[in-house]
Write an enzyme that holds these catalytic residues in place. Structure first.
Site, short mmCIF file in Angstrom:
data_model
loop_
_atom_site.label_atom_id
_atom_site.label_comp_id
_atom_site.label_asym_id
_atom_site.label_seq_id
_atom_site.Cartn_x
_atom_site.Cartn_y
_atom_site.Cartn_z
N ASP A 20 -4.68 -6.27 -7.92
CA ASP A 20 -4.88 -5.59 -6.65
C ASP A 20 -5.15 -4.11 -6.99
O ASP A 20 -5.09 -3.69 -8.15
CB ASP A 20 -3.68 -5.76 -5.73
CG ASP A 20 -4.02 -5.60 -4.26
OD1 ASP A 20 -5.11 -5.08 -3.94
OD2 ASP A 20 -3.18 -5.96 -3.41
N HIS A 80 0.83 -1.21 0.00
CA HIS A 80 0.00 0.00 0.00
C HIS A 80 0.87 1.26 0.00
O HIS A 80 0.43 2.32 -0.43
CB HIS A 80 -0.92 0.04 1.23
CG HIS A 80 -1.97 -1.02 1.24
ND1 HIS A 80 -1.72 -2.29 1.74
CD2 HIS A 80 -3.25 -1.02 0.81
CE1 HIS A 80 -2.82 -3.01 1.62
NE2 HIS A 80 -3.77 -2.27 1.07
#
Length: 340
Positions: A257, A187
């Site tokens: 993702d 992230h």
């Protein structure tokens, strides 16, 4: 009757508890395959059902709606309206005492999650996590992982997958081909895994290979230097063709993702286009930023025939079996075993 064009190969998030007029107009024009919900989109059961209906109305069809409902740190539906689900690691702990019971518990927990999602009109859960955590790795996986042993991850992962399917909800195994060795959170930055092929094939890839029949899988934004020194799996034709489709043997729907994660760089349209060109069937953009979504939309294309076939094959895997009427009490009694 005329055959409608396929939707575009993208799944979008939205910004809040209900759709804005601007979002609805954008979704009508962009025609995404589906949508994903996060905590910012969740307040109460009636509100979620209304939002799900708004999302589907915006594209004029029954579009799939996804959510991350793993349990523990990653659950978008929380008390007081929904059950507090245990982290996946609890089932691994139970397996050390009683493996058959851990399988049943993992299956029942997933079946109960599916029941909650189905009542809201949510039909896909981004679970189970099949990553095998490594010592010293970033904590982003941590107790989201089922266990440290690859074969136990596979064993319990199948129980979770089957529990969701039994409840009529599509599972997505993640993060293929494995995020457990990542030393940074994708992230925030791009992880690089330097392990050799033998190590990866005999550990990280094992659960995914064991569940190669999974109907959907989500890629990892991780560089595996043994295969591609520059590109993360999501953007790497080499990793997707040789590892995910090849060695692992996954022929399910392959979803990227989140494209807004900081592991990736560059224009959002380019991120989307490169993911699809590498071999992803669909791309995912989660944060609900309309400006970013407009960029993503410039890089996507309609679903191709291979993706449509995979989606159709996946859909017939869902079942709709009721969980035990006292399933929550049964699960609580089983999970109490991990505290003994």
């Amino acid at each position: 009757m005329p055959v409608s064009d396929p939707p575009n190969a993208v799944i979008f998030g939205c910004s809040g508890l209900s759709l804005t007029d601007e979002e609805a107009g954008f979704f009508a024009a962009a025609d995404p395959y589906g949508f994903i919900l996060f905590a910012r989109n969740i307040e109460s059961p009636d509100q979620v059902r209304h939002l799900v209906n708004q999302l589907r109305d915006s594209v004029g069809r029954y579009a799939p709606v996804l959510i991350d409902q793993e349990g523990g740190r990653v659950q978008r539906l929380k008390p007081p309206h929904w059950r507090d689900c245990p982290p996946m690691a609890r089932f691994g702990e139970l397996a050390r005492r009683d493996l058959p019971l851990a399988r049943r518990a993992a299956h029942l927990n997933a079946h109960l999650i599916a029941e909650d999602l189905a009542e809201l009109g949510i039909d896909i859960d981004c679970a189970p996590v099949l990553d095998v955590p490594a010592a010293g790795a970033d904590a982003i996986i941590g107790d989201r992982a089922l266990a440290f042993d690859p074969m136990l991850v596979a064993d319990l992962g199948r129980a979770v997958m089957d529990g969701l399917l039994d409840g009529g909800v599509m599972p997505i195994v993640k993060h293929i081909p494995g995020h457990g060795r990542a030393m940074v959170d994708s992230h925030k930055a791009l992880p690089r895994v330097e392990a050799d092929r033998h190590s990866l094939e005999n550990s990280d890839f094992v659960p995914f290979r064991a569940l190669r029949d999974a109907p959907w899988a989500m890629t990892a934004h991780v560089v595996y230097t043994a295969y591609d020194e520059l590109r993360p799996a999501t953007l790497s034709p080499v990793v997707i063709e040789q590892v995910i489709r090849g060695f692992i043997g996954c022929d399910g729907v392959l979803l990227s993702d989140d494209l807004s994660m900081h592991a990736l760089s560059g224009d959002f349209g380019e991120r989307a286009a490169l993911s699809l060109a590498a071999g992803c069937d669909l791309v995912l953009h989660c944060n609900g930023d309309l400006g970013e979504m407009r960029q993503v939309a410039t890089g996507v294309r309609p679903l191709d025939e291979a993706a449509e076939l995979r989606l159709a094959r996946a859909d017939i895997r869902k079942r709709l079996l009721p969980p035990p009427p006292d399933g929550r009490r049964i699960l609580d009694s089983w999970m109490a075993e991990t505290a003994l």
